[in-house]
Design a protein around this motif. Sequence first.
Motif, short mmCIF file in Angstrom:
data_model
loop_
_atom_site.label_atom_id
_atom_site.label_comp_id
_atom_site.label_asym_id
_atom_site.label_seq_id
_atom_site.Cartn_x
_atom_site.Cartn_y
_atom_site.Cartn_z
N TRP A 1 -4.69 -4.33 -10.15
CA TRP A 1 -4.13 -2.99 -10.24
C TRP A 1 -4.41 -2.46 -11.65
O TRP A 1 -4.00 -3.06 -12.64
N ASP B 1 -7.47 -9.49 -6.77
CA ASP B 1 -6.90 -8.21 -6.36
C ASP B 1 -6.19 -7.64 -7.59
O ASP B 1 -5.19 -8.20 -8.06
N ARG C 1 -7.36 3.61 1.41
CA ARG C 1 -8.57 2.80 1.45
C ARG C 1 -9.82 3.64 1.22
O ARG C 1 -9.98 4.71 1.79
N ARG D 1 -10.14 -4.56 -5.23
CA ARG D 1 -10.29 -5.86 -4.55
C ARG D 1 -11.72 -6.34 -4.82
O ARG D 1 -12.67 -5.75 -4.32
N THR E 1 -1.64 4.14 -2.09
CA THR E 1 -3.09 4.01 -2.13
C THR E 1 -3.71 4.37 -0.79
O THR E 1 -3.07 4.28 0.26
N ASP F 1 -7.92 2.56 -3.18
CA ASP F 1 -7.93 1.13 -2.85
C ASP F 1 -9.38 0.78 -2.58
O ASP F 1 -9.93 1.12 -1.52
N GLY G 1 0.81 -1.21 0.00
CA GLY G 1 0.00 0.00 0.00
C GLY G 1 0.84 1.26 0.00
O GLY G 1 0.53 2.24 -0.68
N TYR H 1 -5.21 2.37 -9.56
CA TYR H 1 -6.19 2.02 -8.53
C TYR H 1 -6.10 0.53 -8.22
O TYR H 1 -5.94 -0.29 -9.12
N ARG H 2 -6.21 0.23 -6.95
CA ARG H 2 -6.27 -1.17 -6.51
C ARG H 2 -7.73 -1.56 -6.36
O ARG H 2 -8.49 -0.92 -5.62
#
Length: 535
Positions: A305, A303, A195, A251, A193, A199, A188, A248-249
């Motif tokens: 990217w 997950d 949350r 999930r 990123t 993220d 992270g 951007y991540r």
Amino acid sequence: MHPTSRRDALITLAALAAWPAFAGGNARAASGADDLCANGTVFDAPLPRSGRDGWMGYFDTDAPFVLRAGSVDAAPFPLAYTVARDGRRWQNPILVARAGSTLRATLANALDAATIVHWHGLTIDSLNDGNGDRVATPGARFDYAFPVRNRAGMYWYHPHPHGITGGQLHRGLFGVLLVDDDEDRALGTALATTRGDTDLVLVLGDRRASSRSSYAPSAVDRQAGYLGDEMLVNGVAHAWRGVATRGYRLRILNAANARTFRLALRGDDGTLIPFALLGTDGGLLARPMTCREVFVASAERVDLWVDFSTRALGDSVVLESLAFDPMHGESQASDAATADTHGGHDHGSMNVTGDAMPSTINDGARLSLLQFRIRERVAASPPPPSTLSSLAAPRAGGDDAVPFRLSFAKSRWRINDRVFDMQQEPLIVPRNTRQTWLLRNYYTSMPHAMHLHGFALRVLAREQSPDFITALAIDDQGRLATDAGVKDTVLVWPGESVRVAIDFTCTFAGPQDYLLHCHNAEHEDGGMMLRVRVA
């Protein structure tokens, strides 16, 4: 590869041809070019941001908490898990736990039926696992207390009462559990990123727009799985999200009862945009893998990217599910009592009793799920590091693979020709051993997302895979990019065999009872499940 019948081919083509009439719900006239996807979906609902409370807000599990399962009014679903603390409330919270901490929670059952919470993917003793042997009756409570032993990853929690899981899940009982550790926090930091901002947690699902709060599966639904005609991301249909020109991540959890997604990202010019696969069910890969598509079955997680730095302001990128052959061949094995003339796919027709079936979008149809709108120009973020984690390569165990046959006979889905019975003798696995299991799916079947409670799976090989799966293989063993990580749920296609390695190291005292089952919720409720005792 199992051949597609003319009937199934015509059904799939008809679904694709009619797509603009469905398009993630009921397609509507475009309200502006910014809202319109190439296949006709109007994205007109902003995706809510996950904050410090509210719907899918982040909740730290650093102190004991009560998780209430019950009806709610102001939420996307009629049911939700609710948590309250310090004057704030959460619905279906994103639980955040640190690896090595102890999670203490009390389930308060405010439903009119028994329920229990299963902590999906966690290495946990069977008392806390929520495997359905023990349930909380209406008005009762159930206490959980267990150490978080897993590496960082995106896990989740959902109901697991035998025979009625599908209805509770479909009506809104699900939540994400993020586990943190040093490796994940380092990533992270490297990716810069935040949350809830760069993220993102994205939970995919579907429902029937004509009956959003109900769940009444037909015989066809129980055989093939409960599918909807409205696609949801975090409970929202036709959702869009504003993003900046950076990475951007994402999930992503597939929490649908039965639908499989073939995820891809498509730009305004119609081309697919490459992304990096960072992790799977049980956390980060050893190194990122570049992909243009990944299959994600019920209960699986990925997950990703995604880099928007080369996109222009005003551009958009759509998260799609590409069309694919769903390979529903189970009708060939159905008996006359359950087989209908459409093999469980044409959910706009009639069932064997002549009753009208609700309109649904077929599994395998092209879907538009979420639109990203490029709204802000910022400095580009760094790419993922070449090494993500210290994950070791999978290692086989045992001299011979233990076989598991996935089949359909006498109107029921089966594992090793058996339908689940709580009183049946379990499969005994010696503790502290390593085994290789061979999951074999019959040709006259459909895809099955096989989930093992309590232990991680490492995919060793895929054999006799369909051609469109073989085309995605990353090595001579036929494995997919998503097979390179730690798994707890593995999709097995008709005619395919998947070899998985399992380390049954167990430090919990006494025999521990777990489950192996298909995570198509209707198959699970129908008995496609097997008890596994580690002793």
